[in-house]
Motif scaffolding. Structure first.
Motif, PDB file in Angstrom:
ATOM      1  N   CYS A   7       0.802  -1.233   0.000  1.00  0.00           N
ATOM      2  CA  CYS A   7       0.000   0.000   0.000  1.00  0.00           C
ATOM      3  C   CYS A   7       0.831   1.277   0.000  1.00  0.00           C
ATOM      4  N   GLY A   8       2.146   1.146   0.256  1.00  0.00           N
ATOM      5  CA  GLY A   8       3.011   2.310   0.242  1.00  0.00           C
ATOM      6  C   GLY A   8       3.022   3.104   1.526  1.00  0.00           C
ATOM      7  N   ASN A   9       2.301   2.640   2.547  1.00  0.00           N
ATOM      8  CA  ASN A   9       2.244   3.339   3.822  1.00  0.00           C
ATOM      9  C   ASN A   9       3.602   3.305   4.518  1.00  0.00           C
ATOM     10  N   GLU A  10       4.053   4.453   4.995  1.00  0.00           N
ATOM     11  CA  GLU A  10       5.254   4.509   5.828  1.00  0.00           C
ATOM     12  C   GLU A  10       4.802   4.340   7.266  1.00  0.00           C
ATOM     13  N   PHE A  26       5.845  -5.099   5.115  1.00  0.00           N
ATOM     14  CA  PHE A  26       4.418  -4.816   5.149  1.00  0.00           C
ATOM     15  C   PHE A  26       4.042  -4.102   6.437  1.00  0.00           C
ATOM     16  N   ASP A  27       2.916  -3.398   6.389  1.00  0.00           N
ATOM     17  CA  ASP A  27       2.414  -2.732   7.590  1.00  0.00           C
ATOM     18  C   ASP A  27       1.253  -3.486   8.226  1.00  0.00           C
ATOM     19  N   SER A  28       0.766  -4.552   7.569  1.00  0.00           N
ATOM     20  CA  SER A  28      -0.336  -5.342   8.117  1.00  0.00           C
ATOM     21  C   SER A  28      -0.338  -6.730   7.486  1.00  0.00           C
ATOM     22  N   PHE A  29      -0.979  -7.673   8.169  1.00  0.00           N
ATOM     23  CA  PHE A  29      -1.131  -9.004   7.588  1.00  0.00           C
ATOM     24  C   PHE A  29      -1.986  -8.941   6.335  1.00  0.00           C
TER      25      PHE A  29
END
Length: 77
Positions: A7-10, A26-29
């Motif tokens: 998603c590109g989230n930092e 990744f920032d989430s599963f």
């Protein structure tokens, strides 16, 4: 801070998944599943459980395998 490859989230709490020597962040599963989980050849859902497979394809369940012409596969019980 690492960036989620889906998603590109930092995010300061990203996690790393290593597959065959390659790192993925990744920032989430949810994002990890979206990017890394195989897709059922018949219905297109992400296979995040056991699923069933042949040499040619992965399916989420025996029903989808049967619908695709693979009649000998059975769900695990």
């Amino acid at each position: 801070m690492a960036r989620c490859e889906t998603c590109g989230n930092e995010y300061d709490k990203t996690f790393e998944v290593r597959i065959q020597g390659k790192s993925h962040y990744f920032d989430s599963f949810e994002c990890a599943i979206h990017t890394l989980a195989p897709t059922c050849r018949h219905c297109g859902c992400k296979v995040i459980g056991h699923g069933v497979e042949t040499r040619e394809a992965i399916f989420c369940c025996a029903h989808c395998a049967e619908m695709a012409g693979f009649h000998s596969l059975r769900d695990r019980v």
